[in-house]
Design a protein around this motif. Structure first.
Motif, PDB file in Angstrom:
ATOM      1  N   LEU A 116      45.333 -15.028  88.281  1.00  0.00           N
ATOM      2  CA  LEU A 116      44.812 -16.332  88.658  1.00  0.00           C
ATOM      3  C   LEU A 116      45.728 -17.384  88.057  1.00  0.00           C
ATOM      4  N   ARG A 117      46.283 -18.216  88.926  1.00  0.00           N
ATOM      5  CA  ARG A 117      47.185 -19.280  88.468  1.00  0.00           C
ATOM      6  C   ARG A 117      46.460 -20.612  88.530  1.00  0.00           C
ATOM      7  N   ALA A 118      46.299 -21.234  87.362  1.00  0.00           N
ATOM      8  CA  ALA A 118      45.607 -22.515  87.238  1.00  0.00           C
ATOM      9  C   ALA A 118      46.606 -23.620  86.925  1.00  0.00           C
ATOM     10  N   GLY A 119      46.138 -24.855  86.982  1.00  0.00           N
ATOM     11  CA  GLY A 119      47.006 -26.009  86.851  1.00  0.00           C
ATOM     12  C   GLY A 119      47.453 -26.369  85.453  1.00  0.00           C
ATOM     13  N   SER A 120      46.825 -25.817  84.407  1.00  0.00           N
ATOM     14  CA  SER A 120      47.209 -26.171  83.040  1.00  0.00           C
ATOM     15  C   SER A 120      46.698 -25.112  82.071  1.00  0.00           C
ATOM     16  N   ALA A 121      47.262 -25.127  80.872  1.00  0.00           N
ATOM     17  CA  ALA A 121      46.802 -24.215  79.821  1.00  0.00           C
ATOM     18  C   ALA A 121      45.348 -24.504  79.456  1.00  0.00           C
ATOM     19  N   GLU A 122      44.961 -25.782  79.491  1.00  0.00           N
ATOM     20  CA  GLU A 122      43.568 -26.148  79.189  1.00  0.00           C
ATOM     21  C   GLU A 122      42.619 -25.569  80.227  1.00  0.00           C
ATOM     22  N   ARG A 123      43.042 -25.595  81.485  1.00  0.00           N
ATOM     23  CA  ARG A 123      42.212 -25.032  82.559  1.00  0.00           C
ATOM     24  C   ARG A 123      42.090 -23.516  82.387  1.00  0.00           C
ATOM     25  N   VAL A 124      43.180 -22.861  81.987  1.00  0.00           N
ATOM     26  CA  VAL A 124      43.132 -21.420  81.728  1.00  0.00           C
ATOM     27  C   VAL A 124      42.102 -21.129  80.639  1.00  0.00           C
ATOM     28  N   LYS A 125      42.092 -21.911  79.573  1.00  0.00           N
ATOM     29  CA  LYS A 125      41.120 -21.709  78.497  1.00  0.00           C
ATOM     30  C   LYS A 125      39.688 -21.876  79.003  1.00  0.00           C
ATOM     31  N   ALA A 126      39.466 -22.872  79.837  1.00  0.00           N
ATOM     32  CA  ALA A 126      38.124 -23.096  80.379  1.00  0.00           C
ATOM     33  C   ALA A 126      37.693 -21.939  81.278  1.00  0.00           C
ATOM     34  N   LEU A 127      38.598 -21.449  82.107  1.00  0.00           N
ATOM     35  CA  LEU A 127      38.273 -20.327  82.987  1.00  0.00           C
ATOM     36  C   LEU A 127      38.078 -19.040  82.183  1.00  0.00           C
ATOM     37  N   ASP A 128      38.851 -18.886  81.119  1.00  0.00           N
ATOM     38  CA  ASP A 128      38.686 -17.741  80.228  1.00  0.00           C
ATOM     39  C   ASP A 128      37.259 -17.721  79.682  1.00  0.00           C
ATOM     40  N   SER A 129      36.799 -18.845  79.196  1.00  0.00           N
ATOM     41  CA  SER A 129      35.439 -18.948  78.672  1.00  0.00           C
ATOM     42  C   SER A 129      34.408 -18.678  79.764  1.00  0.00           C
ATOM     43  N   LEU A 130      34.635 -19.245  80.927  1.00  0.00           N
ATOM     44  CA  LEU A 130      33.723 -19.044  82.056  1.00  0.00           C
ATOM     45  C   LEU A 130      33.552 -17.563  82.382  1.00  0.00           C
ATOM     46  N   LEU A 131      34.649 -16.823  82.455  1.00  0.00           N
ATOM     47  CA  LEU A 131      34.573 -15.420  82.865  1.00  0.00           C
ATOM     48  C   LEU A 131      33.888 -14.533  81.835  1.00  0.00           C
ATOM     49  N   TRP A 132      33.819 -14.984  80.586  1.00  0.00           N
ATOM     50  CA  TRP A 132      33.065 -14.252  79.575  1.00  0.00           C
ATOM     51  C   TRP A 132      31.588 -14.606  79.607  1.00  0.00           C
ATOM     52  N   THR A 133      31.233 -15.797  80.106  1.00  0.00           N
ATOM     53  CA  THR A 133      29.862 -16.288  79.927  1.00  0.00           C
ATOM     54  C   THR A 133      29.104 -16.618  81.210  1.00  0.00           C
TER      55      THR A 133
ATOM     56  N   LEU B 205      44.897 -18.680  93.562  1.00  0.00           N
ATOM     57  CA  LEU B 205      45.474 -19.990  93.270  1.00  0.00           C
ATOM     58  C   LEU B 205      44.362 -21.026  93.238  1.00  0.00           C
ATOM     59  N   VAL B 206      44.294 -21.789  92.145  1.00  0.00           N
ATOM     60  CA  VAL B 206      43.317 -22.867  92.012  1.00  0.00           C
ATOM     61  C   VAL B 206      44.066 -24.131  91.594  1.00  0.00           C
ATOM     62  N   ASP B 207      43.388 -25.244  91.623  1.00  0.00           N
ATOM     63  CA  ASP B 207      43.954 -26.528  91.185  1.00  0.00           C
ATOM     64  C   ASP B 207      45.174 -26.939  92.000  1.00  0.00           C
ATOM     65  N   GLY B 208      45.256 -26.491  93.243  1.00  0.00           N
ATOM     66  CA  GLY B 208      46.384 -26.860  94.098  1.00  0.00           C
ATOM     67  C   GLY B 208      47.670 -26.131  93.781  1.00  0.00           C
ATOM     68  N   MET B 209      47.586 -25.083  92.981  1.00  0.00           N
ATOM     69  CA  MET B 209      48.786 -24.333  92.623  1.00  0.00           C
ATOM     70  C   MET B 209      49.298 -23.556  93.827  1.00  0.00           C
ATOM     71  N   ASP B 210      50.560 -23.201  93.763  1.00  0.00           N
ATOM     72  CA  ASP B 210      51.198 -22.455  94.845  1.00  0.00           C
ATOM     73  C   ASP B 210      52.058 -21.372  94.221  1.00  0.00           C
TER      74      ASP B 210
ATOM     75  N   ASP C   6      39.006 -27.632  96.590  1.00  0.00           N
ATOM     76  CA  ASP C   6      37.779 -28.421  96.540  1.00  0.00           C
ATOM     77  C   ASP C   6      37.663 -29.289  97.791  1.00  0.00           C
ATOM     78  N   GLY C   7      36.693 -28.981  98.632  1.00  0.00           N
ATOM     79  CA  GLY C   7      36.486 -29.719  99.872  1.00  0.00           C
ATOM     80  C   GLY C   7      35.944 -31.117  99.677  1.00  0.00           C
ATOM     81  N   ARG C   8      35.537 -31.461  98.456  1.00  0.00           N
ATOM     82  CA  ARG C   8      35.035 -32.807  98.189  1.00  0.00           C
ATOM     83  C   ARG C   8      36.133 -33.736  97.687  1.00  0.00           C
ATOM     84  N   ASP C   9      37.357 -33.212  97.606  1.00  0.00           N
ATOM     85  CA  ASP C   9      38.505 -33.970  97.115  1.00  0.00           C
ATOM     86  C   ASP C   9      39.498 -34.116  98.272  1.00  0.00           C
TER      87      ASP C   9
END
Length: 159
Positions: A44-61, A100-105, A120-123
């Motif tokens: 999973l490729r995210a837009g920043s290291a901070e986003r990776v940390k947030a997704l890491d936490s999400l997948l555990w909880t 791919l998330v956060d507009g990554m390619d 995100d369809g709301r953006d």
């Protein structure tokens, strides 16, 4: 044959997931569970290291009764992780699926079985960028599918 045509194997499918009913944080775990149910590994490729940390936490909880096994930079045995989270180009787990998330390619998605492009369809900017990625990949001859969320959050194939 052009260089682009040579780099486009028939086996890769690029699936666009248009998030309209739920945020990424609710939709992502179910999609990753489906990937793992097929015995595939994912990156999973995210837009920043901070986003990776947030997704890491999400997948555990995200579910009190389970978790999605995964790793990211600094974790031991990256090559054995079923899901690898990154903000870069590192793919140590030899994934079959790229998310791919956060507009990554990715410059060459032809090395994967599937690529999941969640947006995100709301953006309005995210939707416009996803349309640009769709056009570019279509021009290269990739097999594309488009999935949109129904109001109940379930996915419906539209194209």
């Amino acid at each position: 044959m052009s260089a682009d045509a040579e780099a486009t194997p028939a086996g890769v499918e690029i699936a666009f997931y248009h998030l309209t009913a739920t945020p990424l944080e609710q939709a992502l775990p179910a999609l990753l569970e489906r990937v793992l149910a097929r015995d595939w590994r994912a990156a999973l490729r995210a837009g920043s290291a901070e986003r990776v940390k947030a997704l890491d936490s999400l997948l555990w909880t995200y579910d009190p009764d389970s978790f999605l096994p995964h790793g990211s930079q600094g974790d031991p045995l990256p090559e054995r992780q079923p899901v690898w989270l990154t903000a870069g180009d590192d793919l140590p787990n030899d994934p079959q699926v790229l998310v791919l998330v956060d507009g990554m390619d990715h410059p060459d998605p032809s090395g994967f079985v599937r690529v999941l492009d969640l947006f995100d369809g709301r953006d309005d900017l995210a939707v416009a960028a996803a349309r640009d990625r769709w056009r570019a990949r279509k021009a290269r001859g990739f097999a594309l599918t488009y999935w949109r969320q129904r109001p109940d959050g379930r996915w419906e194939r539209a194209a």
